[in-house]
Design an enzyme around this catalytic site. Structure first.
Site, PDB file in Angstrom:
ATOM      1  N   HIS A 170     -10.968 -11.410 -19.867  1.00 55.70           N
ATOM      2  CA  HIS A 170     -10.763 -10.725 -21.144  1.00 55.70           C
ATOM      3  C   HIS A 170     -10.106 -11.601 -22.207  1.00 55.70           C
ATOM      4  CE1 HIS A 170     -11.017  -6.610 -18.891  1.00 55.70           C
ATOM      5  NE2 HIS A 170     -12.200  -7.143 -19.133  1.00 55.70           N
ATOM      6  N   ASN A 223      -2.944   4.394  -7.408  1.00 54.72           N
ATOM      7  CA  ASN A 223      -4.190   4.732  -6.708  1.00 54.72           C
ATOM      8  C   ASN A 223      -5.410   4.311  -7.519  1.00 54.72           C
ATOM      9  OD1 ASN A 223      -3.170   6.154  -4.324  1.00 54.72           O
ATOM     10  ND2 ASN A 223      -2.318   7.545  -5.855  1.00 54.72           N
ATOM     11  N   PRO A 224      -5.709   2.997  -7.525  1.00 54.41           N
ATOM     12  CA  PRO A 224      -6.907   2.558  -8.241  1.00 54.41           C
ATOM     13  C   PRO A 224      -8.149   3.220  -7.655  1.00 54.41           C
ATOM     14  CG  PRO A 224      -5.537   0.688  -7.637  1.00 54.41           C
ATOM     15  CD  PRO A 224      -4.966   1.886  -6.942  1.00 54.41           C
TER      16      PRO A 224
HETATM   17  N1  APR Z   1       2.792  -4.217  -9.308  1.00 56.91           N
HETATM   18  C1  APR Z   1       1.457  -4.089  -9.070  1.00 56.91           C
HETATM   19  N2  APR Z   1       0.693  -3.171  -9.689  1.00 56.91           N
HETATM   20  C2  APR Z   1       1.294  -2.350 -10.570  1.00 56.91           C
HETATM   21  C3  APR Z   1       2.666  -2.414 -10.866  1.00 56.91           C
HETATM   22  C4  APR Z   1       3.439  -3.409 -10.188  1.00 56.91           C
HETATM   23  N3  APR Z   1       4.749  -3.552 -10.408  1.00 56.91           N
HETATM   24  N4  APR Z   1       2.964  -1.466 -11.783  1.00 56.91           N
HETATM   25  C5  APR Z   1       1.807  -0.817 -12.056  1.00 56.91           C
HETATM   26  N5  APR Z   1       0.802  -1.356 -11.320  1.00 56.91           N
HETATM   27  C6  APR Z   1      -0.618  -0.986 -11.288  1.00 56.91           C
HETATM   28  C7  APR Z   1      -0.921   0.446 -11.662  1.00 56.91           C
HETATM   29  O1  APR Z   1      -0.764   1.308 -10.526  1.00 56.91           O
HETATM   30  C8  APR Z   1      -2.380   0.352 -12.112  1.00 56.91           C
HETATM   31  O2  APR Z   1      -3.276   0.522 -11.035  1.00 56.91           O
HETATM   32  O3  APR Z   1      -1.294  -1.766 -12.232  1.00 56.91           O
HETATM   33  C9  APR Z   1      -2.464  -1.067 -12.648  1.00 56.91           C
HETATM   34  C10 APR Z   1      -2.539  -1.172 -14.151  1.00 56.91           C
HETATM   35  O4  APR Z   1      -3.721  -0.576 -14.616  1.00 56.91           O
HETATM   36  P1  APR Z   1      -4.132  -0.715 -16.151  1.00 56.91           P
HETATM   37  O5  APR Z   1      -2.948  -0.439 -17.002  1.00 56.91           O
HETATM   38  O6  APR Z   1      -5.345   0.100 -16.346  1.00 56.91           O
HETATM   39  O7  APR Z   1      -4.448  -2.291 -16.314  1.00 56.91           O
HETATM   40  P2  APR Z   1      -5.788  -3.067 -15.974  1.00 56.91           P
HETATM   41  O8  APR Z   1      -6.496  -2.471 -14.818  1.00 56.91           O
HETATM   42  O9  APR Z   1      -5.436  -4.514 -15.916  1.00 56.91           O
HETATM   43  O10 APR Z   1      -6.620  -2.805 -17.296  1.00 56.91           O
HETATM   44  C11 APR Z   1      -7.885  -3.380 -17.433  1.00 56.91           C
HETATM   45  O11 APR Z   1      -7.995  -2.639 -19.695  1.00 56.91           O
HETATM   46  O12 APR Z   1      -7.068  -2.282 -21.786  1.00 56.91           O
HETATM   47  C12 APR Z   1      -7.798  -3.124 -21.014  1.00 56.91           C
HETATM   48  O13 APR Z   1      -8.326  -5.320 -21.493  1.00 56.91           O
HETATM   49  C13 APR Z   1      -7.304  -4.537 -20.921  1.00 56.91           C
HETATM   50  O14 APR Z   1      -7.594  -6.107 -19.107  1.00 56.91           O
HETATM   51  C14 APR Z   1      -7.201  -4.778 -19.445  1.00 56.91           C
HETATM   52  C15 APR Z   1      -8.142  -3.770 -18.859  1.00 56.91           C
END
Ligand code: APR
Length: 235
Positions: A106, A201-202
């Site tokens: 990204h 919970n992804p």
């Molecule tokens: N350690 C590991 N995982 C964590 C932690 C932690 N301390 N805290 C939160 N998480 C997890 C959450 O449970 C969630 O599954 O990180 C994940 C964050 O999800 P998103 O906020 O959706 O981030 P991401 O999946 O990277 O988003 C994808 O969305 O907005 C766009 O371009 C942006 O690259 C990004 C994309």
């Protein structure tokens, strides 16, 4: 030791323990900003100042952040495995931790590019993109970020990397944003083990490969997993 190919696919969660907010958690960035106002081509066209300011703030913040134990453990695997990182993150904490092969799906916060020619990419010194800054083709510069609604040019190269994996590790991503989330389906076959480190919970409903969910935050769960894999692969 049998040198395996380990592909690590990370999202915002891997940097959460470094103090960078995720996007979709309750305290996430998208709770405070509207995507349409800061992260779309339309926003850049109609409200450039706001978009540039948003990324200036992200960049300023990221300059104070350091890799955590999760990033460091991922980098440490290079001593005994063939490791490639694919990250959705625009920070450079994997590189700071010492990972030598990092593919940014990204984009990258510390780079700007020409609005006209996506191949004219420049590193930025410090945090501030000035509004009047231009590229050498005379076009305004923009953050080197893939906005919502834009194509993801690094997706195909990332698929090829995932298809080579003997082991896939997924860290800290909600698997809610496509096409990035679909990368997990590009593993070579149904036998490739997938390890997921995420306290939440992804969306794994469609995964058919052997899946181990380590429900920990990255700075705890990733070093544990790396130690476990190192011991298993040494046998
Ligand atoms: N350690 C590991 N995982 C964590 C932690 C932690 N301390 N805290 C939160 N998480 C997890 C959450 O449970 C969630 O599954 O990180 C994940 C964050 O999800 P998103 O906020 O959706 O981030 P991401 O999946 O990277 O988003 C994808 O969305 O907005 C766009 O371009 C942006 O690259 C990004 C994309």
């Amino acid at each position: 030791m049998n040198r395996k190919k380990i592909v690590v696919f990370t999202g915002a969660g891997v940097s959460a323990d470094s103090g960078i907010a995720t996007f979709r958690d309750s305290d996430g960035l998208w709770a405070n900003y509207r995507i349409e106002e800061v992260c779309t081509p339309e926003a850049l066209k109609h409200n450039r100042a706001k978009v540039v300011e948003f990324y200036n703030l992200r960049r300023k913040e990221s300059l104070t952040k350091r890799p955590n134990a999760g990033h460091l453990a991922i980098a440490s695997m290079e001593e005994w495995a063939d490791v490639e990182v694919i990250t959705q993150n625009v920070d450079n904490l994997h590189e700071q931790a010492g990972s030598s092969r990092v593919l940014h799906l990204h984009g990258e916060l510390m780079k700007l590019r020409s609005e006209r020619n996506p191949d004219l990419i420049y590193p930025i010194e410090g945090w501030e993109q000035r509004l009047d800054a231009t590229a050498e083709d005379g076009a305004p510069l923009r953050p080197h970020i893939v906005f919502f609604g834009e194509s993801v040019p690094m997706f195909d190269p990332a698929c090829k990397v995932v298809a080579e994996a003997d082991i896939l590790i997924v860290v800290g991503t909600s698997l809610a944003v496509y096409p990035a989330a679909s990368l997990v389906y590009y593993v070579r076959d149904r036998q490739v083990p997938i390890y997921l480190v995420d306290p939440g919970n992804p969306d794994t409903a469609m995964m058919r490969n052997p899946l181990t969910h380590i429900k920990e935050r990255g700075a705890v769960g990733v070093p544990q997993l790396v130690e476990q894999l190192r011991n298993e692969l040494a046998k």
